[in-house]
Design a protein around this motif. Structure first.
Motif, PDB file in Angstrom:
ATOM      1  N   LEU A   6      80.966 -54.706  33.871  1.00 18.90           N
ATOM      2  CA  LEU A   6      80.209 -54.343  35.280  1.00 18.90           C
ATOM      3  C   LEU A   6      80.781 -52.837  35.525  1.00 18.90           C
ATOM      4  O   LEU A   6      81.434 -52.473  35.278  1.00 18.90           O
ATOM      5  CB  LEU A   6      80.682 -55.200  36.299  1.00 18.90           C
ATOM      6  N   TYR A   7      79.832 -52.158  36.363  1.00 19.47           N
ATOM      7  CA  TYR A   7      80.056 -51.082  36.779  1.00 19.47           C
ATOM      8  C   TYR A   7      79.964 -50.873  38.412  1.00 19.47           C
ATOM      9  O   TYR A   7      79.564 -51.940  38.925  1.00 19.47           O
ATOM     10  CB  TYR A   7      79.058 -49.920  36.193  1.00 19.47           C
ATOM     11  N   ALA A   8      80.598 -49.956  38.891  1.00 12.12           N
ATOM     12  CA  ALA A   8      81.034 -49.747  39.905  1.00 12.12           C
ATOM     13  C   ALA A   8      79.707 -50.000  40.893  1.00 12.12           C
ATOM     14  O   ALA A   8      78.622 -49.491  40.765  1.00 12.12           O
ATOM     15  CB  ALA A   8      81.822 -48.713  40.611  1.00 12.12           C
ATOM     16  N   GLY A   9      79.675 -50.773  41.909  1.00 20.96           N
ATOM     17  CA  GLY A   9      78.581 -51.116  42.944  1.00 20.96           C
ATOM     18  C   GLY A   9      78.470 -52.415  43.477  1.00 20.96           C
ATOM     19  O   GLY A   9      79.354 -52.968  43.385  1.00 20.96           O
ATOM     20  N   LEU A  10      77.315 -52.582  44.061  1.00 17.29           N
ATOM     21  CA  LEU A  10      77.237 -54.053  44.641  1.00 17.29           C
ATOM     22  C   LEU A  10      76.347 -54.771  43.584  1.00 17.29           C
ATOM     23  O   LEU A  10      75.419 -54.696  42.955  1.00 17.29           O
ATOM     24  CB  LEU A  10      76.251 -53.712  45.893  1.00 17.29           C
ATOM     25  N   THR A  11      76.973 -56.036  43.361  1.00 18.36           N
ATOM     26  CA  THR A  11      76.623 -57.000  42.299  1.00 18.36           C
ATOM     27  C   THR A  11      76.160 -58.213  43.114  1.00 18.36           C
ATOM     28  O   THR A  11      76.805 -58.799  43.694  1.00 18.36           O
ATOM     29  CB  THR A  11      77.327 -57.236  41.236  1.00 18.36           C
ATOM     30  N   PHE A  12      75.080 -58.573  42.680  1.00 14.22           N
ATOM     31  CA  PHE A  12      74.572 -59.941  43.127  1.00 14.22           C
ATOM     32  C   PHE A  12      74.438 -61.063  41.999  1.00 14.22           C
ATOM     33  O   PHE A  12      74.081 -60.733  41.007  1.00 14.22           O
ATOM     34  CB  PHE A  12      73.057 -59.924  43.760  1.00 14.22           C
ATOM     35  N   LEU A  13      74.700 -62.289  42.330  1.00 13.73           N
ATOM     36  CA  LEU A  13      74.801 -63.225  41.397  1.00 13.73           C
ATOM     37  C   LEU A  13      74.191 -64.485  42.078  1.00 13.73           C
ATOM     38  O   LEU A  13      74.419 -64.931  43.266  1.00 13.73           O
ATOM     39  CB  LEU A  13      76.204 -63.640  41.331  1.00 13.73           C
TER      40      LEU A  13
END
Length: 132
Positions: free
Chosen positions: A46-53
């Motif tokens: 993953l890379y930095a930031g907001l991740t939605f699952l």
């Protein structure tokens, strides 16, 4: 003036000609998830930031996300985990449960066990195991 502007900018087609996909240089820092196949699919993690699952209810989204968050945090990177569905005490129990089972795979302790009130007696012995 338009000549100066065109000198400062590069066309998309020219940029693509200069692009070398296997140059070995990453422009974005990736954070490995601890799941090798997923990391390969994501180009290193993953890379930095907001991740939605997203998935249907009861499919293990929070547990999966906590596993990834724990791996990234264990590697020394800060992680913010927020859930609208799970209270913090349950998240803590799941994290503790995972840590115990990583070290003691045959342990009978579970996140639900930590949360049950009737298990208050004798918990001190099990907490000793968890603290090791």
């Amino acid at each position: 003036m338009s000549e100066q502007v065109s000198e400062n900018f590069i066309s998309v087609s020219e940029r693509l000609k200069r692009f070398k996909p296997n140059s070995g240089r990453r422009t974005v820092k990736h954070y490995p998830t601890g799941i090798k196949k997923l990391d390969q699919m994501l180009g290193g993690g993953l890379y930095a930031g907001l991740t939605f699952l997203g998935a249907r209810p009861g499919m293990g989204k929070s547990t999966f996300a906590l596993q990834i968050a724990s791996e990234i945090a264990a590697a020394g990177s800060p992680v913010l985990f927020y859930s609208l569905e799970m209270p913090s005490v349950r998240m803590e129990a799941k994290i503790l449960n995972r840590a115990i089972h990583m070290r003691y795979p045959n342990s009978s302790l579970t996140a639900d066990w930590f949360l049950r009130e009737e298990n208050n007696t004798g918990k001190q012995e099990c907490y000793g195991t968890a603290e090791k």
